[in-house]
Design an enzyme around this catalytic site. Structure first.
Site, PDB file in Angstrom:
ATOM      1  N   HIS A   5     -65.870 -43.210  78.770  1.00 26.50           N
ATOM      2  CA  HIS A   5     -65.967 -41.780  78.423  1.00 26.50           C
ATOM      3  C   HIS A   5     -67.401 -41.445  78.014  1.00 26.50           C
ATOM      4  O   HIS A   5     -67.954 -40.421  78.412  1.00 26.50           O
ATOM      5  CB  HIS A   5     -65.069 -41.441  77.218  1.00 26.50           C
ATOM      6  CG  HIS A   5     -63.599 -41.533  77.467  1.00 26.50           C
ATOM      7  ND1 HIS A   5     -62.751 -42.223  76.641  1.00 26.50           N
ATOM      8  CD2 HIS A   5     -62.817 -40.993  78.438  1.00 26.50           C
ATOM      9  CE1 HIS A   5     -61.508 -42.112  77.083  1.00 26.50           C
ATOM     10  NE2 HIS A   5     -61.516 -41.371  78.175  1.00 26.50           N
ATOM     11  N   LYS A  14     -47.795 -37.626  77.026  1.00 25.54           N
ATOM     12  CA  LYS A  14     -48.311 -38.924  76.563  1.00 25.54           C
ATOM     13  C   LYS A  14     -47.862 -39.261  75.150  1.00 25.54           C
ATOM     14  O   LYS A  14     -47.735 -38.362  74.309  1.00 25.54           O
ATOM     15  CB  LYS A  14     -49.843 -38.923  76.602  1.00 25.54           C
ATOM     16  CG  LYS A  14     -50.408 -38.946  78.002  1.00 25.54           C
ATOM     17  CD  LYS A  14     -51.918 -39.127  77.990  1.00 25.54           C
ATOM     18  CE  LYS A  14     -52.452 -39.200  79.418  1.00 25.54           C
ATOM     19  NZ  LYS A  14     -53.924 -39.259  79.468  1.00 25.54           N
ATOM     20  N   ARG A  53     -62.597 -42.492  88.373  1.00 22.25           N
ATOM     21  CA  ARG A  53     -62.779 -43.939  88.565  1.00 22.25           C
ATOM     22  C   ARG A  53     -62.338 -44.394  89.940  1.00 22.25           C
ATOM     23  O   ARG A  53     -62.960 -45.218  90.571  1.00 22.25           O
ATOM     24  CB  ARG A  53     -61.987 -44.712  87.497  1.00 22.25           C
ATOM     25  CG  ARG A  53     -62.524 -44.517  86.090  1.00 22.25           C
ATOM     26  CD  ARG A  53     -61.513 -44.924  85.048  1.00 22.25           C
ATOM     27  NE  ARG A  53     -60.319 -44.087  85.148  1.00 22.25           N
ATOM     28  CZ  ARG A  53     -59.305 -44.131  84.301  1.00 22.25           C
ATOM     29  NH1 ARG A  53     -59.315 -44.980  83.311  1.00 22.25           N
ATOM     30  NH2 ARG A  53     -58.268 -43.328  84.466  1.00 22.25           N
ATOM     31  N   SER A  61     -58.293 -46.096  78.429  1.00 22.18           N
ATOM     32  CA  SER A  61     -57.855 -46.232  77.035  1.00 22.18           C
ATOM     33  C   SER A  61     -56.518 -46.950  76.970  1.00 22.18           C
ATOM     34  O   SER A  61     -56.296 -47.803  76.106  1.00 22.18           O
ATOM     35  CB  SER A  61     -57.722 -44.853  76.383  1.00 22.18           C
ATOM     36  OG  SER A  61     -58.942 -44.184  76.392  1.00 22.18           O
TER      37      SER A  61
HETATM   38  O1  PNS Z   1     -56.827 -36.567  81.181  1.00 25.56           O
HETATM   39  P1  PNS Z   1     -55.831 -36.290  80.100  1.00 25.56           P
HETATM   40  O2  PNS Z   1     -55.931 -37.247  78.949  1.00 25.56           O
HETATM   41  O3  PNS Z   1     -54.418 -36.240  80.592  1.00 25.56           O
HETATM   42  O4  PNS Z   1     -56.207 -34.841  79.604  1.00 25.56           O
HETATM   43  C1  PNS Z   1     -55.622 -34.365  78.486  1.00 25.56           C
HETATM   44  C2  PNS Z   1     -55.967 -32.906  78.259  1.00 25.56           C
HETATM   45  C3  PNS Z   1     -55.715 -32.654  76.828  1.00 25.56           C
HETATM   46  C4  PNS Z   1     -57.397 -32.623  78.596  1.00 25.56           C
HETATM   47  C5  PNS Z   1     -55.087 -32.058  79.171  1.00 25.56           C
HETATM   48  O5  PNS Z   1     -53.762 -32.456  79.024  1.00 25.56           O
HETATM   49  C6  PNS Z   1     -55.237 -30.574  78.820  1.00 25.56           C
HETATM   50  O6  PNS Z   1     -56.106 -29.944  79.323  1.00 25.56           O
HETATM   51  N1  PNS Z   1     -54.371 -30.081  77.897  1.00 25.56           N
HETATM   52  C7  PNS Z   1     -54.420 -28.715  77.420  1.00 25.56           C
HETATM   53  C8  PNS Z   1     -53.269 -27.917  78.016  1.00 25.56           C
HETATM   54  C9  PNS Z   1     -53.616 -27.488  79.405  1.00 25.56           C
HETATM   55  O7  PNS Z   1     -54.518 -26.716  79.647  1.00 25.56           O
HETATM   56  N2  PNS Z   1     -52.904 -28.056  80.391  1.00 25.56           N
HETATM   57  C10 PNS Z   1     -53.097 -27.765  81.767  1.00 25.56           C
HETATM   58  C11 PNS Z   1     -54.175 -28.618  82.391  1.00 25.56           C
HETATM   59  S1  PNS Z   1     -53.990 -28.489  84.133  1.00 25.56           S
END
Ligand code: PNS
Length: 166
Positions: free
Chosen positions: A22, A46, A95, A132
């Site tokens: 990251h 998650k 990745r 992670s």
């Molecule tokens: O890559 P990740 O860990 O799944 O990303 C998590 C995160 C928090 C960035 C993503 O779930 C997010 O943007 N959550 C906020 C709610 C939202 O906007 N969801 C729609 C994204 S398409």
């Protein structure tokens, strides 16, 4: 002629916990964009090792050496957060192919919701496939993950898992 435009970027993620992979993406984004906001969010699909406040604290500690990087929580939608912050672009690391498939889907949805653009940065070779979730798993089973995370994150993972440093 006007000067260069200031472009604020958002690097969103769960950061459970933040890894050197990251930090590679965040550092490279900070070299391209005027300001980077590391946005710590909550993915409802998650199960997290670290709670929201802990993930924010570990991320803030890890980026403290960058002048133009800050950390903030996402409450609600990522696109609303970007609008509130005046950010024009979302930056994510990729990745391998399955990351691309996921990021393509998210970027298209986010662009449809608000018009925001997403820039995908290929992961650096050193950190190519670090995740992670894999680090949590191997640490849980006794492996040393200090090559993949900051010292503070390593200590936090060991403390969370009830283990001492190797
Ligand atoms: O890559 P990740 O860990 O799944 O990303 C998590 C995160 C928090 C960035 C993503 O779930 C997010 O943007 N959550 C906020 C709610 C939202 O906007 N969801 C729609 C994204 S398409």
């Amino acid at each position: 002629m006007s000067g260069p435009e200031l472009v604020r970027a958002v690097c969103p993620g769960s950061f459970d916990p933040i890894t050197n992979g990251h930090l590679d993406i965040i550092g490279r984004a900070a070299g391209v964009f005027s300001e980077v906001i590391v946005a710590v969010g909550h993915n409802t699909t998650k199960n997290y090792l670290f709670d929201f406040a802990e993930r924010i604290q570990l991320a803030a500690d890890a980026v403290s050496d960058f002048d133009n990087v800050t950390v903030a929580p996402i409450q609600g939608l990522l696109v609303d957060f970007c609008e509130q912050q005046g950010a024009k672009v979302i930056v994510k690391g990729v990745r391998f192919g399955s990351d691309f498939d996921y990021e393509l889907q998210m970027s298209q949805l986010n662009r449809q919701l608000s018009g925001i653009e997403t820039v995908l940065l290929p992961a650096g070779r050193e950190y190519g496939t670090v995740s992670s979730s894999m680090l949590r798993e191997v640490s849980h089973n006794g492996a040393d993950i200090s090559a993949f995370v900051t010292d503070a994150v390593n200590r936090a993972v060991l403390a969370k898992l009830g283990k001492s440093a190797l």
